[in-house]
Write a protein that holds these residues in place. Structure first.
Motif, PDB file in Angstrom:
ATOM      1  N   THR A  90       9.427  -8.384   1.946  1.00  0.00           N
ATOM      2  CA  THR A  90       8.081  -8.191   2.485  1.00  0.00           C
ATOM      3  C   THR A  90       7.829  -6.732   2.841  1.00  0.00           C
ATOM      4  OG1 THR A  90       8.177 -10.435   3.400  1.00  0.00           O
ATOM      5  CG2 THR A  90       6.460  -8.977   4.239  1.00  0.00           C
ATOM      6  N   ALA A  91       8.821  -6.086   3.458  1.00  0.00           N
ATOM      7  CA  ALA A  91       8.654  -4.677   3.827  1.00  0.00           C
ATOM      8  C   ALA A  91       8.371  -3.818   2.603  1.00  0.00           C
ATOM      9  CB  ALA A  91       9.911  -4.187   4.550  1.00  0.00           C
ATOM     10  N   LEU A  92       9.122  -4.062   1.527  1.00  0.00           N
ATOM     11  CA  LEU A  92       8.912  -3.278   0.307  1.00  0.00           C
ATOM     12  C   LEU A  92       7.573  -3.624  -0.340  1.00  0.00           C
ATOM     13  CD1 LEU A  92      10.047  -1.208  -1.656  1.00  0.00           C
ATOM     14  CD2 LEU A  92      11.212  -3.080  -2.861  1.00  0.00           C
ATOM     15  N   ALA A  93       7.219  -4.926  -0.357  1.00  0.00           N
ATOM     16  CA  ALA A  93       5.937  -5.323  -0.932  1.00  0.00           C
ATOM     17  C   ALA A  93       4.772  -4.701  -0.164  1.00  0.00           C
ATOM     18  CB  ALA A  93       5.817  -6.851  -0.938  1.00  0.00           C
ATOM     19  N   LEU A  94       4.884  -4.645   1.169  1.00  0.00           N
ATOM     20  CA  LEU A  94       3.841  -4.024   1.985  1.00  0.00           C
ATOM     21  C   LEU A  94       3.721  -2.542   1.664  1.00  0.00           C
ATOM     22  CD1 LEU A  94       1.803  -3.979   4.351  1.00  0.00           C
ATOM     23  CD2 LEU A  94       3.760  -3.612   5.882  1.00  0.00           C
ATOM     24  N   ALA A  95       4.850  -1.853   1.596  1.00  0.00           N
ATOM     25  CA  ALA A  95       4.819  -0.417   1.304  1.00  0.00           C
ATOM     26  C   ALA A  95       4.199  -0.161  -0.073  1.00  0.00           C
ATOM     27  CB  ALA A  95       6.240   0.152   1.367  1.00  0.00           C
ATOM     28  N   GLU A  96       4.585  -0.952  -1.059  1.00  0.00           N
ATOM     29  CA  GLU A  96       4.039  -0.763  -2.397  1.00  0.00           C
ATOM     30  C   GLU A  96       2.546  -1.056  -2.436  1.00  0.00           C
ATOM     31  OE1 GLU A  96       6.643  -3.339  -4.565  1.00  0.00           O
ATOM     32  OE2 GLU A  96       8.036  -1.719  -5.085  1.00  0.00           O
ATOM     33  N   ARG A  97       2.124  -2.086  -1.699  1.00  0.00           N
ATOM     34  CA  ARG A  97       0.700  -2.435  -1.650  1.00  0.00           C
ATOM     35  C   ARG A  97      -0.108  -1.309  -1.006  1.00  0.00           C
ATOM     36  NH1 ARG A  97      -2.043  -7.437  -0.664  1.00  0.00           N
ATOM     37  NH2 ARG A  97      -4.284  -6.989  -0.633  1.00  0.00           N
ATOM     38  N   LEU A  98       0.399  -0.753   0.074  1.00  0.00           N
ATOM     39  CA  LEU A  98      -0.323   0.321   0.755  1.00  0.00           C
ATOM     40  C   LEU A  98      -0.424   1.567  -0.119  1.00  0.00           C
ATOM     41  CD1 LEU A  98       1.208  -0.047   4.329  1.00  0.00           C
ATOM     42  CD2 LEU A  98      -1.175  -0.513   3.686  1.00  0.00           C
ATOM     43  N   VAL A  99       0.637   1.866  -0.854  1.00  0.00           N
ATOM     44  CA  VAL A  99       0.615   3.032  -1.738  1.00  0.00           C
ATOM     45  C   VAL A  99      -0.388   2.827  -2.871  1.00  0.00           C
ATOM     46  CG1 VAL A  99       1.984   4.285  -3.472  1.00  0.00           C
ATOM     47  CG2 VAL A  99       2.928   3.850  -1.193  1.00  0.00           C
ATOM     48  N   ALA A 100      -0.430   1.603  -3.413  1.00  0.00           N
ATOM     49  CA  ALA A 100      -1.261   1.351  -4.588  1.00  0.00           C
ATOM     50  C   ALA A 100      -2.725   1.129  -4.264  1.00  0.00           C
ATOM     51  CB  ALA A 100      -0.712   0.133  -5.339  1.00  0.00           C
ATOM     52  N   ASP A 101      -3.033   0.715  -3.036  1.00  0.00           N
ATOM     53  CA  ASP A 101      -4.385   0.252  -2.706  1.00  0.00           C
ATOM     54  C   ASP A 101      -5.055   1.193  -1.706  1.00  0.00           C
ATOM     55  OD1 ASP A 101      -6.679  -1.158  -2.025  1.00  0.00           O
ATOM     56  OD2 ASP A 101      -5.684  -3.113  -2.032  1.00  0.00           O
ATOM     57  N   LYS A 102      -5.757   2.170  -2.210  1.00  0.00           N
ATOM     58  CA  LYS A 102      -6.456   3.127  -1.355  1.00  0.00           C
ATOM     59  C   LYS A 102      -7.514   2.434  -0.510  1.00  0.00           C
ATOM     60  CE  LYS A 102      -9.156   7.422  -1.576  1.00  0.00           C
ATOM     61  NZ  LYS A 102      -9.727   8.458  -2.486  1.00  0.00           N
ATOM     62  N   GLY A 103      -8.168   1.427  -1.082  1.00  0.00           N
ATOM     63  CA  GLY A 103      -9.187   0.698  -0.340  1.00  0.00           C
ATOM     64  C   GLY A 103      -8.612  -0.016   0.875  1.00  0.00           C
ATOM     65  N   LEU A 104      -7.417  -0.578   0.729  1.00  0.00           N
ATOM     66  CA  LEU A 104      -6.774  -1.247   1.854  1.00  0.00           C
ATOM     67  C   LEU A 104      -6.421  -0.239   2.946  1.00  0.00           C
ATOM     68  CD1 LEU A 104      -5.576  -3.882   3.041  1.00  0.00           C
ATOM     69  CD2 LEU A 104      -3.424  -3.282   1.893  1.00  0.00           C
ATOM     70  N   ARG A 105      -5.892   0.922   2.526  1.00  0.00           N
ATOM     71  CA  ARG A 105      -5.572   1.956   3.523  1.00  0.00           C
ATOM     72  C   ARG A 105      -6.823   2.374   4.271  1.00  0.00           C
ATOM     73  NH1 ARG A 105      -3.005   4.359  -0.891  1.00  0.00           N
ATOM     74  NH2 ARG A 105      -4.335   6.223  -0.737  1.00  0.00           N
ATOM     75  N   HIS A 106      -7.917   2.523   3.548  1.00  0.00           N
ATOM     76  CA  HIS A 106      -9.180   2.932   4.196  1.00  0.00           C
ATOM     77  C   HIS A 106      -9.695   1.829   5.115  1.00  0.00           C
ATOM     78  CE1 HIS A 106     -13.038   4.922   4.691  1.00  0.00           C
ATOM     79  NE2 HIS A 106     -13.630   3.772   4.393  1.00  0.00           N
ATOM     80  N   GLU A 107      -9.604   0.570   4.664  1.00  0.00           N
ATOM     81  CA  GLU A 107     -10.093  -0.551   5.463  1.00  0.00           C
ATOM     82  C   GLU A 107      -9.335  -0.665   6.783  1.00  0.00           C
ATOM     83  OE1 GLU A 107      -9.728  -5.421   5.575  1.00  0.00           O
ATOM     84  OE2 GLU A 107      -9.158  -4.339   3.757  1.00  0.00           O
ATOM     85  N   LEU A 108      -8.002  -0.591   6.730  1.00  0.00           N
ATOM     86  CA  LEU A 108      -7.202  -0.777   7.938  1.00  0.00           C
ATOM     87  C   LEU A 108      -7.211   0.457   8.830  1.00  0.00           C
ATOM     88  CD1 LEU A 108      -4.151  -2.674   6.391  1.00  0.00           C
ATOM     89  CD2 LEU A 108      -6.061  -3.638   7.704  1.00  0.00           C
ATOM     90  N   ASP A 109      -7.269   1.651   8.208  1.00  0.00           N
ATOM     91  CA  ASP A 109      -7.301   2.908   8.968  1.00  0.00           C
ATOM     92  C   ASP A 109      -6.187   2.956  10.014  1.00  0.00           C
ATOM     93  OD1 ASP A 109      -8.242   5.438   9.525  1.00  0.00           O
ATOM     94  OD2 ASP A 109      -9.683   4.749  11.030  1.00  0.00           O
ATOM     95  N   MET A 110      -4.966   2.635   9.580  1.00  0.00           N
ATOM     96  CA  MET A 110      -3.796   2.647  10.451  1.00  0.00           C
ATOM     97  C   MET A 110      -2.717   3.524   9.833  1.00  0.00           C
ATOM     98  SD  MET A 110      -3.305  -1.403  11.414  1.00  0.00           S
ATOM     99  CE  MET A 110      -2.502  -1.147  13.006  1.00  0.00           C
ATOM    100  N   THR A 111      -1.775   3.910  10.660  1.00  0.00           N
ATOM    101  CA  THR A 111      -0.542   4.498  10.159  1.00  0.00           C
ATOM    102  C   THR A 111       0.539   3.438  10.293  1.00  0.00           C
ATOM    103  OG1 THR A 111      -1.219   6.717  10.854  1.00  0.00           O
ATOM    104  CG2 THR A 111       1.124   6.365  10.381  1.00  0.00           C
ATOM    105  N   PHE A 112       1.135   3.072   9.163  1.00  0.00           N
ATOM    106  CA  PHE A 112       2.199   2.071   9.149  1.00  0.00           C
ATOM    107  C   PHE A 112       3.554   2.769   9.202  1.00  0.00           C
ATOM    108  CE2 PHE A 112      -1.297  -0.397   7.694  1.00  0.00           C
ATOM    109  CZ  PHE A 112      -1.000  -1.704   8.039  1.00  0.00           C
ATOM    110  N   HIS A 113       4.397   2.307  10.097  1.00  0.00           N
ATOM    111  CA  HIS A 113       5.754   2.824  10.246  1.00  0.00           C
ATOM    112  C   HIS A 113       6.701   1.679   9.888  1.00  0.00           C
ATOM    113  CE1 HIS A 113       4.105   6.256  12.647  1.00  0.00           C
ATOM    114  NE2 HIS A 113       3.184   5.342  12.898  1.00  0.00           N
ATOM    115  N   ILE A 114       7.244   1.716   8.680  1.00  0.00           N
ATOM    116  CA  ILE A 114       8.036   0.608   8.144  1.00  0.00           C
ATOM    117  C   ILE A 114       9.519   0.958   8.228  1.00  0.00           C
ATOM    118  CG2 ILE A 114       8.451  -0.884   6.152  1.00  0.00           C
ATOM    119  CD1 ILE A 114       5.617  -0.176   5.195  1.00  0.00           C
ATOM    120  N   VAL A 115      10.250   0.166   9.000  1.00  0.00           N
ATOM    121  CA  VAL A 115      11.708   0.309   9.105  1.00  0.00           C
ATOM    122  C   VAL A 115      12.302  -0.789   8.221  1.00  0.00           C
ATOM    123  CG1 VAL A 115      13.696   0.398  10.648  1.00  0.00           C
ATOM    124  CG2 VAL A 115      11.430   1.078  11.490  1.00  0.00           C
ATOM    125  N   PRO A 116      12.796  -0.449   7.031  1.00  0.00           N
ATOM    126  CA  PRO A 116      13.264  -1.502   6.123  1.00  0.00           C
ATOM    127  C   PRO A 116      14.360  -2.373   6.709  1.00  0.00           C
ATOM    128  CG  PRO A 116      13.035   0.582   4.959  1.00  0.00           C
ATOM    129  CD  PRO A 116      12.870   0.885   6.418  1.00  0.00           C
TER     130      PRO A 116
END
Length: 446
Positions: free
Chosen positions: A77-103
C-alpha cells in the motif's frame, strides 16, 4: 464517491525490507523533482529508516508501514500510494498535502518475518515463521506514557524517530499500515466523522471483500459504524481493566500512537485487512450458543494456552543461553494469554446469560485462540530451535523442543482443517489505499 483504486493484479507475496527500499529508491530516482528522501533515524540493529516526502501542501500526512512487522500488506500500500501521488498531479492538487511515507519503521522485526512472505496463503507456514516483538519492543506500543500507575519511558529508537517526525510536523493525518489475519475488513478512526465512517464501511464491498461482523479485537471498543470503531488508547484499556477489578499493568507496555497524537488533534485511521476469510465471518444468524458460554469457552482456551506456553518456558528457562527476539516475545506473550483469560472470565461473569451468540461471534472467538496458538507457539518453537541449531542446547532444551514441536504440529493441524479462503492481495491493497485517500480527504476538509 472516489474512484475505485485498482492496484496491480499480480501480487502474490510481500516484499522484503531490501526489495521495498529498492522500489522506493527507484521511484525517487525516476521522479527526483517530486520525491524527497531523508533518514529519520536508525533501528536498534543500526539499519537506516527512511522517509519519502511527496507534495508540498501545508497539511501533513504521515503514513508508516511495518508498525507491526508481521503485518506487511501495508508495504504494498505504501508503494502504491507513492506511485499514485507521483503519477496523478490532479490528486496532489486536490489533497494539497505533504505526504511523509515511511515504508518500514521496524526493519529488524520485519526481517524476522520474511520466511513466510513468499507464501502468505499458507497458514501453517505463516505461524511457523511468525515473529511479533514483545509489547514493549513494538513501535506501536512503546510511545512515552504516564497514566495513573502506568509510567513508560523506554522508548525504542524506531519509536523515537516516528515521534520526532510527529513533533516536527504536527500532522493532520496519521495512518499506521496494519492488518489482521482471519475474518473481514474493519477500521479504526480517532474521531466520530460520520461521512468518513460511512465511506470506510462502503469501501470493502467495492473490492468484493467482506466487512467483519464477528467479535471485535477488544470488548471495550466503541463502535462508530459498520465495522468501524473509535481508535483505542492505552489509557482507555487501562480504565476498562480497572473497572473489571483487574490489574491493568498485567497487560500494559507503553503508549500507542493514538495516545501520543492526542496532543496535536491528529486524525488517525487504521484499515485492518485479513489474509484469509470464512463464510461465518459475515453470518449474523443465531448460533444456538449463549454468548456468555462462548466468552467463557474462549477464556478457558486462552488459559490452557497460557499454561502450555509458560510450562514449556519454565522447564527450559534455567538452560537457554541465546536471548533471541523470539524468546523475549514468547516470554512476554505467554503470561499475557492468562491475563486475557482473566479479563474474559470477568467479562463473562457480567454478561446476560440469555443472549444467543451469532455464528460470526462464535467463529471469531474460536479462531482468535487458534491464531494465538500459531503465533506465539511458533515463536517459542523458533526460540528453542535457535538454541539447538547453534549447537549450545542443553539436553533439557533439546527434549523440550522435540516435545513442544509435537504439540505445535497438533495446533497447526487443527487450524488448517478450518476451511479458510485466502483473499486476493490486490483487493486488500486496494481497500487500504482507498481508505488512506478517504482519510486524507477528511483530514484536509475538517
Amino acid at each position: 464517491m472516489p474512484s475505485l483504486t485498482v492496484p496491480p493484479p499480480a501480487l502474490t507475496g510481500f516484499p522484503t525490507v531490501d526489495a521495498l527500499e529498492a522500489a522506493f529508491l527507484a521511484l525517487s530516482e525516476r521522479a527526483p523533482h517530486l520525491v524527497r528522501r531523508r533518514i529519520l533515524g536508525s533501528s536498534r540493529l543500526g539499519e537506516p529508516i527512511a522517509v519519502y516526502e511527496i507534495g508540498d501542501g501545508p497539511a501533513h500526512a504521515v503514513i508508516a508501514g511495518g508498525v507491526h512487522p508481521n503485518e506487511p500488506i501495508g508495504f504494498h500500500t505504501a508503494l502504491a500510494l507513492a506511485e499514485r501521488l507521483v503519477a496523478d498531479k490532479g490528486l496532489r492538487h486536490e489533497l494539497d498535502m505533504t505526504f511523509h511515507i515511511v515504508p518500514c519503521i521496524d526493519p529488524d522485526g520485519t526481517r524476522l518475518n520474511e520466511g513466510w512472505f513468499a507464501s502468505p496463503s499458507d497458514r501453517g507456514a505463516y505461524g511457523r515463521a511468525f515473529y511479533r516483538p514483545a509489547p514493549d519492543e513494538q513501535v506501536e506500543w512503546s510511545f512515552p506514557l504516564s497514566y495513573k500507575r502506568l509510567h513508560f519511558d523506554r522508548v525504542l529508537p524506531e519509536t523515537r524517530a516516528l515521534a520526532d517526525l510527529f513533533d516536527a510536523l504536527e500532522p493532520a493525518l496519521f495512518v499506521g499500515l496494519h492488518n489482521a489475519e482471519v475474518g473481514g475488513v474493519y477500521f479504526y478512526v480517532s474521531r466520530d466523522d460520520e461521512a468518513l465512517v460511512t465511506e470506510l464501511s462502503a469501501i470493502p464491498a467495492r473490492h468484493d471483500l467482506p466487512l467483519d461482523n464477528g467479535e471485535p479485537e477488544s470488548p471495550d471498543l466503541v463502535r462508530l459504524g459498520d465495522a468501524v470503531f473509535r481508535c483505542p488508547t492505552v489509557a482507555e484499556r487501562y480504565d476498562y481493566l480497572e473497572g473489571l477489578g483487574l490489574d491493568p499493568l498485567a497487560e500494559a507496555s507503553g503508549g500507542g500512537s493514538a495516545d501520543y497524537l492526542q496532543r496535536y488533534g491528529t486524525l488517525i485511521m487504521v484499515a485492518e485487512l485479513p489474509y484469509w476469510t470464512h463464510d461465518d465471518v459475515v453470518d449474523d444468524a443465531p448460533s444456538g450458543m449463549p454468548y456468555k458460554r462462548v466468552v467463557q469457552d474462549r477464556a478457558e482456551r486462552l488459559r490452557a494456552l497460557g499454561g502450555t506456553l509458560t510450562g514449556a518456558l519454565s522447564r527450559v528457562d534455567a538452560y537457554v543461553t541465546i536471548p533471541s527476539p523470539m524468546l523475549r516475545g514468547a516470554r512476554a506473550f505467554a503470561p499475557l494469554m492468562t491475563a486475557l483469560a482473566d479479563a474474559e472470565d470477568e467479562r463473562a461473569r457480567r454478561l446476560d446469560i440469555d443472549r444467543i451468540a451469532t455464528r460470526a461471534e462464535v467463529f471469531s472467538n474460536e479462531d482468535s485462540v487458534r491464531s494465538f496458538r500459531l503465533r506465539f507457539g511458533g515463536m517459542l518453537l523458533r526460540a528453542l530451535e535457535v538454541e539447538c541449531a547453534a549447537g549450545v542446547a542443553h539436553d533439557t532444551v533439546r527434549r523440550e523442543c522435540d516435545a513442544f514441536r509435537r504439540v505445535y504440529e497438533e495446533w497447526v493441524a487443527e487450524a488448517v482443517r478450518v476451511p479458510l479462503r485466502p483473499l486476493p492481495l490486490a483487493d486488500l491493497v486496494g481497500v487500504q489505499l482507498d481508505a488512506v485517500l478517504a482519510a486524507a480527504r477528511a483530514a484536509v476538509t475538517a
